[in-house]
Scaffold this active site. Sequence first.
Site, short mmCIF file in Angstrom:
data_model
loop_
_atom_site.label_atom_id
_atom_site.label_comp_id
_atom_site.label_asym_id
_atom_site.label_seq_id
_atom_site.Cartn_x
_atom_site.Cartn_y
_atom_site.Cartn_z
N HIS A 184 -9.19 2.76 -2.27
CA HIS A 184 -7.78 2.47 -1.97
C HIS A 184 -7.19 1.59 -3.08
O HIS A 184 -7.01 0.39 -2.90
CB HIS A 184 -7.67 1.80 -0.60
CG HIS A 184 -6.31 1.35 -0.21
ND1 HIS A 184 -5.14 1.94 -0.67
CD2 HIS A 184 -5.93 0.33 0.61
CE1 HIS A 184 -4.10 1.30 -0.14
NE2 HIS A 184 -4.55 0.32 0.63
N GLY A 200 0.63 -4.07 4.25
CA GLY A 200 0.46 -5.50 4.44
C GLY A 200 1.76 -6.20 4.82
O GLY A 200 2.84 -5.78 4.41
N CYS A 207 0.80 -1.23 0.00
CA CYS A 207 0.00 0.00 0.00
C CYS A 207 0.83 1.28 0.00
O CYS A 207 0.28 2.36 -0.17
CB CYS A 207 -0.94 0.00 1.20
SG CYS A 207 -1.98 -1.46 1.26
N CYS A 266 -0.61 2.19 6.55
CA CYS A 266 -0.21 0.86 7.00
C CYS A 266 0.13 0.04 5.75
O CYS A 266 -0.25 0.40 4.63
CB CYS A 266 -1.30 0.19 7.82
SG CYS A 266 -2.89 0.02 6.98
#
Length: 416
Positions: free
Chosen positions: A370, A402, A114, A400
Amino acid sequence: MASERLNSILNHFKMPSGLAAVTSKNPDDIVVTFAARTPLTKAFKGGLKDTPVDYLLMQLFQHALEKSKIDPKLVEDISVGNVNEPYIPYKARAAALAAGFPNTTALSSVNRFCSSGLMAIQGIANQISSGSIEIGLAVGVESMSQSPKEGLSLAPEVLSASQEAEDCLQPMGQTSENVGKDFNVPREAQDRFAAKSYQKAEHAQKSGWFDEEIVPITTKVKDPKTGEIKQVTVTADDGIRYGTTFESLSKIRPAFPKWGDKSTGGNSSQVTDGGAAVLLMKRSTAEKLGQTILAKFCGSTVVGLAPRIMGIGPSLAIPKLLGKFGLTKDDIDIFEINEAFASMAVYCLRELGIEEEKVNPRGGAIALGHPLGTTGARQAVTGLAEMRRQKKKVLVTSMCIGTGQGKAALWVNEVL
């Protein structure tokens, strides 16, 4: 003389400390002269659902060249952040050449889930700082409509060696429920946060605030019922649900009942398609070329954490970033924190002690979507546009990541 020269060199590599240093202007600053994004549209349903990534990139590159008025021969490197697109190095390079960049403009892709869009920005900035290149374009892009659906597996030797290694396979929904349980983030708090995200995004869209961020994409869309293919020009985000309230969100069933009862389709980020781009160079270069300086990119940092609670990454990355620059949270005017799930957003704001009014003033990923590889660049585009509107100076973007990571970046708006 030798010692003075050495100190000068060493100081060049130190991060500036304190608000005055961060907001100062120096010839070697890394600055932004163009920042824009495509509309963000619903995966599988929205205006970009049938748009190949290479075609989306080509148009984004064309807009970057047209709007920045940069000579494409001066752009030495392009970095494309992307998570799931097969053969992205081929597709992105072809798109750049098709858009009008010469074959002397190099290109690479980068993937840190991300934060991939922010990784692209940091990579280009680092190259400029080190003298490897003078001008570069950082991009984030993702078509979640067309992402491969294959599952992931790990070697049994890897899985058996470490519980945290096995936790890297936990679905994101499970990690959200872990955060909700481990840190006592109730469903009500999550739904209230999500409702505000939708309401802020609705207000921003109706007020026309997104207009300066977005470049239009002309593409083809196939009607799933009739099979008819139409050419359309997509100009606006289509995932913002007008009229969303806490009461309406509270009626939605849990999305991941196997792992918990707090995360829902209403308080989690949307699955989305889109892209964003940021043009970077030194201040001295921008001034020499007559490029309009929008902002300064001060720097970025990253942290690692337990994979099973990956969502709390910003609560660790932001303090680390602020510490490196000698700042406090009160020095920051706006925070763009990716709303992967309301669970992590509520926890991070609570843990960091940040006023909710300072966070995602135009709404976040719950309302906007997102697209994984895009978000790190999209946050910069949205955050800097809002800084200009409010005439504020200092921005932090964070997300954040993954498998248990977090990333944060510091920016200074220069259009006041």
